[in-house]
Design an enzyme around this catalytic site. Structure first.
Site, mmCIF file in Angstrom:
data_model
loop_
_atom_site.group_PDB
_atom_site.id
_atom_site.type_symbol
_atom_site.label_atom_id
_atom_site.label_comp_id
_atom_site.label_asym_id
_atom_site.label_seq_id
_atom_site.Cartn_x
_atom_site.Cartn_y
_atom_site.Cartn_z
ATOM 1 N N ASP A 1 43.550 52.667 64.404
ATOM 2 C CA ASP A 1 42.370 52.141 63.428
ATOM 3 C C ASP A 1 43.057 50.747 63.036
ATOM 4 O OD1 ASP A 1 40.200 53.107 60.775
ATOM 5 O OD2 ASP A 1 41.416 51.214 60.703
ATOM 6 N N THR B 1 27.018 58.468 61.047
ATOM 7 C CA THR B 1 26.232 57.894 62.286
ATOM 8 C C THR B 1 26.891 56.639 62.846
ATOM 9 O OG1 THR B 1 25.504 56.056 60.281
ATOM 10 C CG2 THR B 1 24.226 58.204 60.618
ATOM 11 N N ARG C 1 31.645 51.092 58.847
ATOM 12 C CA ARG C 1 30.913 52.027 59.829
ATOM 13 C C ARG C 1 30.628 53.214 58.866
ATOM 14 N NH1 ARG C 1 33.692 52.994 65.337
ATOM 15 N NH2 ARG C 1 35.434 53.687 64.352
ATOM 16 N N ASP D 1 43.722 50.182 59.395
ATOM 17 C CA ASP D 1 45.037 50.777 58.717
ATOM 18 C C ASP D 1 46.270 50.449 59.164
ATOM 19 O OD1 ASP D 1 43.322 52.270 56.967
ATOM 20 O OD2 ASP D 1 42.845 53.893 58.658
#
Ligand code: URA
Length: 210
Positions: A201, A109, A105, A204
């Protein structure tokens, strides 16, 4: 909820998901729980898998019995967090082929950028199960399925652990023919594209990179 969203609300799935959401859950526990959950999700997503009859011999008699067309399944892992689902699913669908789609990603944006695409050469006639723990903005999921459709698989299903309403709407608009299997639909996205309340996340937490 649109009819092609399958909410996997089995108590075992919900229990493990709650443990995964907790911020104090360690990397090793998170990884183990995701693998266990993936086996349970594989059970749900394969419910309508095509089967064929074979003749076998039990110790007592010959009979006709059914087998899944396991070699026709392809698990499509969206890198990198999809890898956390792959092991568990492979334990219950060991004959599956594996495809990888690398997407990241863009942090500004939130658009999905492809950096890797490797699928079996004979995708026509295969049933694809796309795996990614988080359906957040839906950008990666839409981009992955866009690319996958170019290879003409027989069917496509999308499996995630958590979905945001915004991502589900975006995905459904782009790919109304692809059913989504998820353990939960959370409240909303934050301004960085994270799912709230979510679990943080997934990559992560899975790989211990933060
Ligand atoms: N990806 C993640 O890992 N977590 C989110 O909340 C959203 C996208």
């Amino acid at each position: 909820m649109p009819r092609d969203i399958h909410l996997i609300d089995h108590p075992l799935v919900q229990h493990k998901l709650t443990l995964m959401r907790r911020k104090e859950t360690s990397t090793s526990s998170f990884r183990r729980l995701l693998s266990e959950l993936s086996m349970l999700m594989a059970y749900e997503v394969t419910r309508e898998m095509p089967m064929h009859e074979v003749e076998i011999e039990t110790p007592l008699e010959t009979m006709r019995s059914r087998l899944i067309d396991g070699k026709k399944t392809v698990l499509v892992s969206i890198l990198r967090a999809g890898a956390g689902i792959l092991d568990g699913m492979l334990q219950v669908i060991p004959g599956a082929r594996i495809a990888h789609i690398g997407l990241y990603r863009d942090p500004k944006t939130l658009v999905a950028v492809e950096y890797y695409f490797k699928v079996p050469h004979d995708m026509q006639g295969r049933d694809a199960i796309v795996i990614d723990p988080m359906l957040a903005t839906g950008n990666s999921a839409v981009a992955a399925v866009d690319r996958l459709k170019e290879t003409n698989p027989r069917s496509i299903r999308f499996v995630c652990l958590l979905a945001a309403p915004e991502g589900l709407a975006r995905f459904h608009e782009a790919h109304p023919d692809v059913p989504v299997y998820t353990a939960a639909v959370d409240r909303q996205l934050d301004e960085h594209g994270y799912i709230l309340p979510g679990l943080g996340d997934a990559g992560d937490r899975l790989f211990g990179t933060k």
